[in-house]
Design an enzyme around this catalytic site. Sequence first.
Site, mmCIF file in Angstrom:
data_model
loop_
_atom_site.group_PDB
_atom_site.id
_atom_site.type_symbol
_atom_site.label_atom_id
_atom_site.label_comp_id
_atom_site.label_asym_id
_atom_site.label_seq_id
_atom_site.Cartn_x
_atom_site.Cartn_y
_atom_site.Cartn_z
ATOM 1 N N LYS A 189 20.092 30.105 35.024
ATOM 2 C CA LYS A 189 20.882 31.027 34.521
ATOM 3 C C LYS A 189 22.370 30.316 34.377
ATOM 4 O O LYS A 189 22.595 29.181 34.694
ATOM 5 C CB LYS A 189 21.095 32.140 35.442
ATOM 6 C CG LYS A 189 21.813 31.849 36.656
ATOM 7 C CD LYS A 189 21.674 32.860 37.767
ATOM 8 C CE LYS A 189 22.375 32.466 39.118
ATOM 9 N NZ LYS A 189 22.066 33.750 40.049
ATOM 10 N N ARG A 228 22.893 45.189 45.289
ATOM 11 C CA ARG A 228 22.991 44.938 44.067
ATOM 12 C C ARG A 228 21.795 45.537 43.169
ATOM 13 O O ARG A 228 21.838 46.514 43.255
ATOM 14 C CB ARG A 228 23.444 43.309 43.694
ATOM 15 C CG ARG A 228 24.489 42.802 44.302
ATOM 16 C CD ARG A 228 24.876 41.241 43.952
ATOM 17 N NE ARG A 228 23.696 40.383 43.590
ATOM 18 C CZ ARG A 228 23.776 39.080 43.192
ATOM 19 N NH1 ARG A 228 24.781 38.674 43.655
ATOM 20 N NH2 ARG A 228 22.501 38.547 42.630
ATOM 21 N N TYR A 252 54.486 21.648 33.893
ATOM 22 C CA TYR A 252 55.260 22.975 33.983
ATOM 23 C C TYR A 252 55.919 23.161 35.302
ATOM 24 O O TYR A 252 55.619 22.880 36.295
ATOM 25 C CB TYR A 252 54.639 23.841 33.633
ATOM 26 C CG TYR A 252 53.784 23.888 32.360
ATOM 27 C CD1 TYR A 252 54.752 23.733 30.846
ATOM 28 C CD2 TYR A 252 52.421 23.914 31.901
ATOM 29 C CE1 TYR A 252 54.233 23.561 29.954
ATOM 30 C CE2 TYR A 252 52.006 23.896 30.644
ATOM 31 C CZ TYR A 252 52.751 23.767 29.556
ATOM 32 O OH TYR A 252 52.401 23.574 28.369
ATOM 33 N N MET A 301 46.126 23.645 30.722
ATOM 34 C CA MET A 301 45.038 23.936 29.841
ATOM 35 C C MET A 301 44.127 23.045 29.586
ATOM 36 O O MET A 301 42.968 22.897 29.816
ATOM 37 C CB MET A 301 45.358 25.137 28.685
ATOM 38 C CG MET A 301 44.084 25.445 28.234
ATOM 39 S SD MET A 301 44.441 26.298 26.677
ATOM 40 C CE MET A 301 45.336 27.838 27.121
HETATM 41 C C1 LIG Z 1 21.274 33.142 41.177
HETATM 42 C C2 LIG Z 1 20.026 33.472 41.876
HETATM 43 C C3 LIG Z 1 19.163 32.789 42.491
HETATM 44 C C4 LIG Z 1 19.442 31.301 42.910
HETATM 45 O O1 LIG Z 1 20.325 31.310 43.885
HETATM 46 P P1 LIG Z 1 20.960 30.080 44.530
HETATM 47 O O2 LIG Z 1 21.565 30.496 45.815
HETATM 48 O O3 LIG Z 1 21.918 29.360 43.600
HETATM 49 O O4 LIG Z 1 19.806 29.099 45.132
HETATM 50 C C5 LIG Z 1 18.070 33.160 42.779
HETATM 51 N N1 LIG Z 1 17.637 34.590 42.464
HETATM 52 C C6 LIG Z 1 18.609 35.567 41.821
HETATM 53 C C7 LIG Z 1 18.037 36.818 41.612
HETATM 54 C C8 LIG Z 1 19.782 34.960 41.553
HETATM 55 O O5 LIG Z 1 20.489 35.732 40.964
#
Ligand SMILES: *Cc1c(COP(=O)(O)O)cnc(C)c1O
Length: 391
Positions: free
Chosen positions: A32, A130, A260, A308
């Site tokens: 992801k 969640r 800055y 930036m």
């Molecule tokens: C991001 C995520 C993972 C991976 O988690 P890590 O702690 O980075 O290994 C696994 N399962 C779900 C549902 C996630 O959202």
Amino acid sequence: MTRALIDLDAIGHNTRLLARAAAGAGLMAVVKADGFGHGAVQVAGATLAHGASWLGVTSLQEALELRSAGITAPILMWLYAPFETMDEALLADVDVSASSIAALETLGRAAKRVGRPASVHLKADTGLSRGGATEAEWPEMIETAVRLRAAGLIEIRAVWSHLANAEDPSDPGLHRQLETFARIRAKSRSADIDPPLIHMANSAAALQVPAAHFDLVRPGIAIYGVEPVPGRVFGLRPAMTLESTVILTKRVGPGTGVSYGPEHVTDRDTTLALVPAGYADGVPRRTGGRGWVSIGGLRCPIVGRVAMDQVVVDAGDHPVVAGDRVVIFGSGENGEPTVAEWAEWAETNPHEILTGIGTRVPRIHYSVESPKETSTRSPSLPVECAEMTPS
Ligand SMILES: *Cc1c(COP(=O)(O)O)cnc(C)c1O
């Protein structure tokens, strides 16, 4: 000027290490957020070549990007609203998580439209609060799933959940989650839901909570070589080196304001080096006056505010010149800062540092083990270490 070098051999090593740790369970590489900033397509290819059999992503867009790149491995996606249309997921053969009855109905409607069943992973909320249906909601959840399955609209591929704190194996909350998950699986089985896959483990659980392995582990951060458990070293290799180049130096006297504000004023004669990497590139703004970079093997502090597009580094009396390579973070092998150190300086986690690398920073993937897979040029070699002064 600023670029992220991605070591696909490190990704391969980490995948093999995780697959061994999972001992018999399959491995879903979580790619992801563009592979935690490393490039989802390239990371997916490297993990699949080294033992991963599944890919995990958050959104439909991420899943479709992998399919467009020609990746045919099973993909699970898990975040969407029940009022979205999920037809494209079914058409692209992407497995979809369902966290609620509304989500199941959405998938059932999509299946009717496209004329093929949805491959569904039923998600249980075992304590993270969640995604997922709670234990109280589970009986109705499985009733709906069984009805849609009987109608030929869904196939139930998995029951799954996600952990809140696998980093601490003694956490009672972890054990409560495992117990809740056991009851949820038992309830599912008694409703004749006994899918081929049960999965729960993130990186930390894949490495140190065997009771959470089941059929498939879902590591994210460990794939990228960041040790997920504070104080434990499993032998992962960091995959990303963020590097840049000094583009200007100047000799200044004491009392010179820098960047800055200025929030930094020099207290001696010194050499300032300008590095074209700022918060738009992923150098967190709050690391001004706290972060370090490595130039020629020497650690130099970032002074003044992070802008930036650029930072100013205090090189002291060292003979730093325009053109010198700057390592913002890397494996740490040559004394350069690591992602974990940046996370500390920025008071965040390594995940946020990695996913915060800006889109304008080119990702340069390389592999020495299998040059054929190399998508672009080899990395520049580290310059000789003149001297190391750890922070
Ligand atoms: C991001 C995520 C993972 C991976 O988690 P890590 O702690 O980075 O290994 C696994 N399962 C779900 C549902 C996630 O959202």
